[in-house]
Design a protein around this motif. Structure first.
Motif, PDB file in Angstrom:
ATOM      1  N   ILE A  35       0.826  -1.203   0.000  1.00 39.50           N
ATOM      2  CA  ILE A  35       0.000   0.000   0.000  1.00 39.50           C
ATOM      3  C   ILE A  35       0.856   1.247   0.000  1.00 39.50           C
ATOM      4  CG2 ILE A  35      -1.760   1.264   1.275  1.00 39.50           C
ATOM      5  CD1 ILE A  35      -2.729  -1.462   2.345  1.00 39.50           C
ATOM      6  N   SER A  36       1.953   1.232   0.770  1.00 43.74           N
ATOM      7  CA  SER A  36       2.821   2.404   0.831  1.00 43.74           C
ATOM      8  C   SER A  36       3.440   2.712  -0.511  1.00 43.74           C
ATOM      9  CB  SER A  36       3.930   2.182   1.859  1.00 43.74           C
ATOM     10  OG  SER A  36       3.390   2.021   3.136  1.00 43.74           O
ATOM     11  N   MET A  37       3.923   1.691  -1.213  1.00 45.23           N
ATOM     12  CA  MET A  37       4.653   1.928  -2.445  1.00 45.23           C
ATOM     13  C   MET A  37       3.743   2.340  -3.580  1.00 45.23           C
ATOM     14  SD  MET A  37       7.711  -0.874  -2.478  1.00 45.23           S
ATOM     15  CE  MET A  37       6.625  -2.279  -2.371  1.00 45.23           C
ATOM     16  N   LEU A  38       2.444   2.087  -3.480  1.00 43.31           N
ATOM     17  CA  LEU A  38       1.541   2.520  -4.534  1.00 43.31           C
ATOM     18  C   LEU A  38       1.599   4.015  -4.747  1.00 43.31           C
ATOM     19  CD1 LEU A  38      -1.651   0.362  -3.917  1.00 43.31           C
ATOM     20  CD2 LEU A  38       0.070   0.098  -5.714  1.00 43.31           C
ATOM     21  N   SER A  67      12.555  -0.769  -4.561  1.00 40.33           N
ATOM     22  CA  SER A  67      11.419   0.146  -4.574  1.00 40.33           C
ATOM     23  C   SER A  67      10.962   0.490  -3.165  1.00 40.33           C
ATOM     24  CB  SER A  67      10.252  -0.467  -5.362  1.00 40.33           C
ATOM     25  OG  SER A  67      10.573  -0.597  -6.727  1.00 40.33           O
ATOM     26  N   ALA A  68      10.991  -0.513  -2.282  1.00 41.32           N
ATOM     27  CA  ALA A  68      10.606  -0.266  -0.896  1.00 41.32           C
ATOM     28  C   ALA A  68      11.569   0.716  -0.239  1.00 41.32           C
ATOM     29  CB  ALA A  68      10.568  -1.576  -0.124  1.00 41.32           C
ATOM     30  N   LEU A  69      12.858   0.560  -0.484  1.00 44.79           N
ATOM     31  CA  LEU A  69      13.840   1.495   0.063  1.00 44.79           C
ATOM     32  C   LEU A  69      13.701   2.871  -0.573  1.00 44.79           C
ATOM     33  CD1 LEU A  69      16.860  -0.956   0.249  1.00 44.79           C
ATOM     34  CD2 LEU A  69      15.907   0.301   2.190  1.00 44.79           C
ATOM     35  N   ALA A  70      13.399   2.913  -1.871  1.00 42.07           N
ATOM     36  CA  ALA A  70      13.176   4.202  -2.531  1.00 42.07           C
ATOM     37  C   ALA A  70      11.993   4.928  -1.899  1.00 42.07           C
ATOM     38  CB  ALA A  70      12.931   3.998  -4.028  1.00 42.07           C
ATOM     39  N   TYR A  71      10.981   4.171  -1.526  1.00 38.01           N
ATOM     40  CA  TYR A  71       9.835   4.770  -0.823  1.00 38.01           C
ATOM     41  C   TYR A  71      10.278   5.401   0.493  1.00 38.01           C
ATOM     42  CZ  TYR A  71       5.899   5.004   2.349  1.00 38.01           C
ATOM     43  OH  TYR A  71       4.988   5.439   3.285  1.00 38.01           O
ATOM     44  N   ASN A 129       6.250  10.657  11.597  1.00 38.60           N
ATOM     45  CA  ASN A 129       6.959  10.338  10.370  1.00 38.60           C
ATOM     46  C   ASN A 129       8.180   9.480  10.651  1.00 38.60           C
ATOM     47  OD1 ASN A 129       9.446  11.314   8.489  1.00 38.60           O
ATOM     48  ND2 ASN A 129       7.569  11.140   7.282  1.00 38.60           N
ATOM     49  N   ALA A 130       8.940   9.824  11.680  1.00 42.97           N
ATOM     50  CA  ALA A 130      10.145   9.059  11.992  1.00 42.97           C
ATOM     51  C   ALA A 130       9.806   7.609  12.311  1.00 42.97           C
ATOM     52  CB  ALA A 130      10.887   9.703  13.163  1.00 42.97           C
ATOM     53  N   TYR A 131       8.793   7.398  13.148  1.00 42.56           N
ATOM     54  CA  TYR A 131       8.468   6.025  13.504  1.00 42.56           C
ATOM     55  C   TYR A 131       7.769   5.281  12.369  1.00 42.56           C
ATOM     56  CZ  TYR A 131      10.229   6.384  18.236  1.00 42.56           C
ATOM     57  OH  TYR A 131      11.066   6.502  19.320  1.00 42.56           O
ATOM     58  N   ASN A 132       7.065   5.978  11.499  1.00 42.10           N
ATOM     59  CA  ASN A 132       6.536   5.330  10.302  1.00 42.10           C
ATOM     60  C   ASN A 132       7.668   4.781   9.446  1.00 42.10           C
ATOM     61  OD1 ASN A 132       3.870   5.918  10.919  1.00 42.10           O
ATOM     62  ND2 ASN A 132       3.766   7.721   9.614  1.00 42.10           N
ATOM     63  N   VAL A 133       8.701   5.606   9.239  1.00 43.84           N
ATOM     64  CA  VAL A 133       9.824   5.182   8.409  1.00 43.84           C
ATOM     65  C   VAL A 133      10.622   4.079   9.104  1.00 43.84           C
ATOM     66  CG1 VAL A 133      11.984   5.942   7.349  1.00 43.84           C
ATOM     67  CG2 VAL A 133       9.945   7.375   7.180  1.00 43.84           C
ATOM     68  N   ILE A 134      10.807   4.200  10.420  1.00 47.22           N
ATOM     69  CA  ILE A 134      11.486   3.150  11.168  1.00 47.22           C
ATOM     70  C   ILE A 134      10.718   1.836  11.038  1.00 47.22           C
ATOM     71  CG2 ILE A 134      12.014   2.359  13.519  1.00 47.22           C
ATOM     72  CD1 ILE A 134      12.686   5.368  14.130  1.00 47.22           C
ATOM     73  N   TYR A 135       9.400   1.920  11.107  1.00 46.83           N
ATOM     74  CA  TYR A 135       8.567   0.719  10.934  1.00 46.83           C
ATOM     75  C   TYR A 135       8.835   0.089   9.571  1.00 46.83           C
ATOM     76  CZ  TYR A 135       4.460  -2.275  10.559  1.00 46.83           C
ATOM     77  OH  TYR A 135       3.639  -3.352  10.391  1.00 46.83           O
ATOM     78  N   ALA A 136       8.844   0.918   8.527  1.00 47.53           N
ATOM     79  CA  ALA A 136       9.096   0.398   7.183  1.00 47.53           C
ATOM     80  C   ALA A 136      10.479  -0.232   7.088  1.00 47.53           C
ATOM     81  CB  ALA A 136       8.942   1.529   6.162  1.00 47.53           C
ATOM     82  N   ALA A 137      11.480   0.389   7.726  1.00 45.44           N
ATOM     83  CA  ALA A 137      12.824  -0.184   7.721  1.00 45.44           C
ATOM     84  C   ALA A 137      12.839  -1.541   8.419  1.00 45.44           C
ATOM     85  CB  ALA A 137      13.800   0.772   8.404  1.00 45.44           C
ATOM     86  N   ASN A 138      12.099  -1.666   9.513  1.00 47.35           N
ATOM     87  CA  ASN A 138      12.038  -2.942  10.226  1.00 47.35           C
ATOM     88  C   ASN A 138      11.342  -4.013   9.403  1.00 47.35           C
ATOM     89  OD1 ASN A 138      13.447  -2.166  12.544  1.00 47.35           O
ATOM     90  ND2 ASN A 138      11.611  -1.323  13.510  1.00 47.35           N
TER      91      ASN A 138
END
Length: 477
Positions: A35-38, A67-71, A129-138
């Motif tokens: 959903i995020s990468m869309l 692509s996930a990292l680019a997001y 935003n920081a924890y959203n991105v940290i979540y995606a990194a995890n």
């Protein structure tokens, strides 16, 4: 942590799915990525995600993980603390002694006047935003670790990048908010009840992640534009973390690696161009319009009235005469009536470009490493070595060698040099005032509402309501 927009949808979807038998965190993670990468705009030249991603395919295709990292990088570029649009450069500039603020947004005024409240939308937005991105990194770390299709080299580089992102955002959070949770899992249910770690524990975890990241990451950026973090970028942050934790020997030896591998950009007018020799990591503009950087849009004054920011008198007075940085990194605008002239940060000059972007937003550059090593050497009693590194920055700016000749004089000279070299760069001045123990001394005379408790931002009110384990609120709020 609370998620917004697509992330808010994912949070609720994950919660309900987790109540059903047979739903694993792997499946939930795939939903997040899909959903995020869309909504992801191009950040680097990677293949776009497929229309359908399943738990069996998402971590077997290197292009999908890229692509996930680019997001993730696009989120950091466009939103939150690291963005030149809503981030540390402008907002901590007005919070400290770099910038004056002229507009009327109440959330910005709270920063400028040091009257922050836990409901401030910037305080809340940075945290989310920081924890959203940290979540995606995890999610990426877990998916890569569990992948049986990715090559070992791909697993290493992807996990290394995600570990670096996790460490970097935690490093900013801890310096702004103090004790914070260090999140290392994509398990949302567990994260929703997490407690805060002490500052010292957070620094230890950041350094641990960075040491592992350095071992895993690629040595070079395949894009050729320094837009993908590499070992050098992780080492740059690691040197900063060693400096902040007063591990002078490790700060010096880590900055050695970078100084021995890169060169300072010799031309002061080229430092902030996209092909600068000293850039370690930078964000490429979004490609949607002919804008160059958010920083230029924020700081370059085009009309008075109408400006948002101008450089403070204190910062302007910190420059020595004949400093080329004052000549080339600062410009001015005068109102039509001739009564008002303001100076503004002009490191990034091009607001619009008819063709390709001339400037990218620089996040890490080599100059900082010279100043890190100079400070570390001074603390270690190596006066000549500290002078040499400090002079490398001064001489590039057209200045004579420093006349500081003992440890205390050198530390004062290095702090001043950091102020005029790194101004309006992601809150560096604020973090320096804090770690030197000078925030009260320097800010209380110029800010009528300043209190010692302003060394930390408040924990967002909404986060304390969602997770009472984050209490108590920081002192003063």
């Amino acid at each position: 942590m609370q998620f917004t927009n697509n992330n808010f949808y994912i949070r609720n979807l994950q919660y309900h799915l987790s109540l059903k038998a047979g739903r694993s965190i792997k499946t939930l993670s795939v939903l997040f990525l899909y959903i995020s990468m869309l909504g992801c705009t191009d950040f680097v030249e990677v293949n776009q995600p497929k229309n359908t991603l399943t738990s069996e395919t998402v971590f077997q295709d290197p292009a999908t993980v890229e692509s996930a990292l680019a997001y993730i990088y696009s989120q950091m570029r466009d939103e939150g603390m690291v963005s030149g649009n809503f981030g540390l450069s402008a907002i901590m500039g007005i919070y400290s002694d770099e910038l004056d603020y002229y507009q009327f947004d109440s959330n910005y005024i709270e920063y400028y006047q040091n009257t922050l409240t836990p409901s401030n939308t910037i305080v809340e937005g940075w945290w989310k935003n920081a924890y959203n991105v940290i979540y995606a990194a995890n999610v990426i770390i877990k998916g890569v670790d569990n992948s049986i299709k990715l090559s070992l080299d791909d697993q290493k580089k992807f996990k290394g990048q995600a570990l670096f992102v996790r460490a970097y955002l935690h490093s900013l959070l801890v310096d702004l908010y103090g004790d914070i949770p260090y999140i290392t899992t994509p398990d949302y249910i567990k994260n929703n009840t997490v407690e805060r770690n002490s500052v010292s524990v957070v620094y230890d975890l950041i350094i641990k992640d960075l040491i592992e990241a350095v071992q895993l990451m690629d040595s070079s950026d395949w894009s050729g534009e320094h837009v993908i973090p590499t070992k050098s970028v992780a080492n740059a942050l690691l040197a900063r973390m060693y400096l902040y934790t007063e591990n002078w020997e490790m700060a010096k030896s880590t900055s050695d690696i970078l100084i021995n591998s890169y060169n300072l950009e010799p031309d002061i007018t080229h430092v902030f161009l996209k092909n600068s020799a000293e850039t370690l990591w930078q964000f490429k503009p979004n490609g949607i319009s002919n804008n160059n950087t958010y920083e230029a849009i924020q700081f370059v004054i085009q009309a008075i009235p109408g400006q948002a920011y101008a450089l403070s008198d204190g910062l302007l007075n910190a420059f020595e005469s004949d400093d080329l940085r004052a000549t080339h990194w600062i410009d001015s605008m005068t109102s039509k009536d001739g009564l008002t002239t303001l100076q503004y940060a002009n490191k990034y000059k091009a607001i619009l470009s008819e063709k390709s972007s001339l400037e990218y937003s620089i996040i890490f550059r080599l100059s900082e490493q010279y100043l890190i090593r100079a400070e570390s050497l001074a603390h270690m009693g190596n006066i000549a070595g500290a002078q040499e590194d400090l002079n490398a920055i001064r001489n590039r700016a057209g200045l004579d060698n420093t006349d500081a000749s003992n440890v205390n004089e050198l530390l004062s000279a290095i702090l001043r040099e950091r102020r005029v070299e790194l101004f309006t760069e992601l809150g560096q001045r604020w973090f320096d005032l804090k770690r030197y123990g000078l925030a009260d001394e320097r800010l209380s005379p110029i800010k009528s509402n300043w209190q010692a408790s302003d060394l930390l931002l408040p924990i967002p009110e909404t986060e304390l309501e969602i997770n009472p384990n984050l209490k108590p609120q920081n002192t003063g709020y």
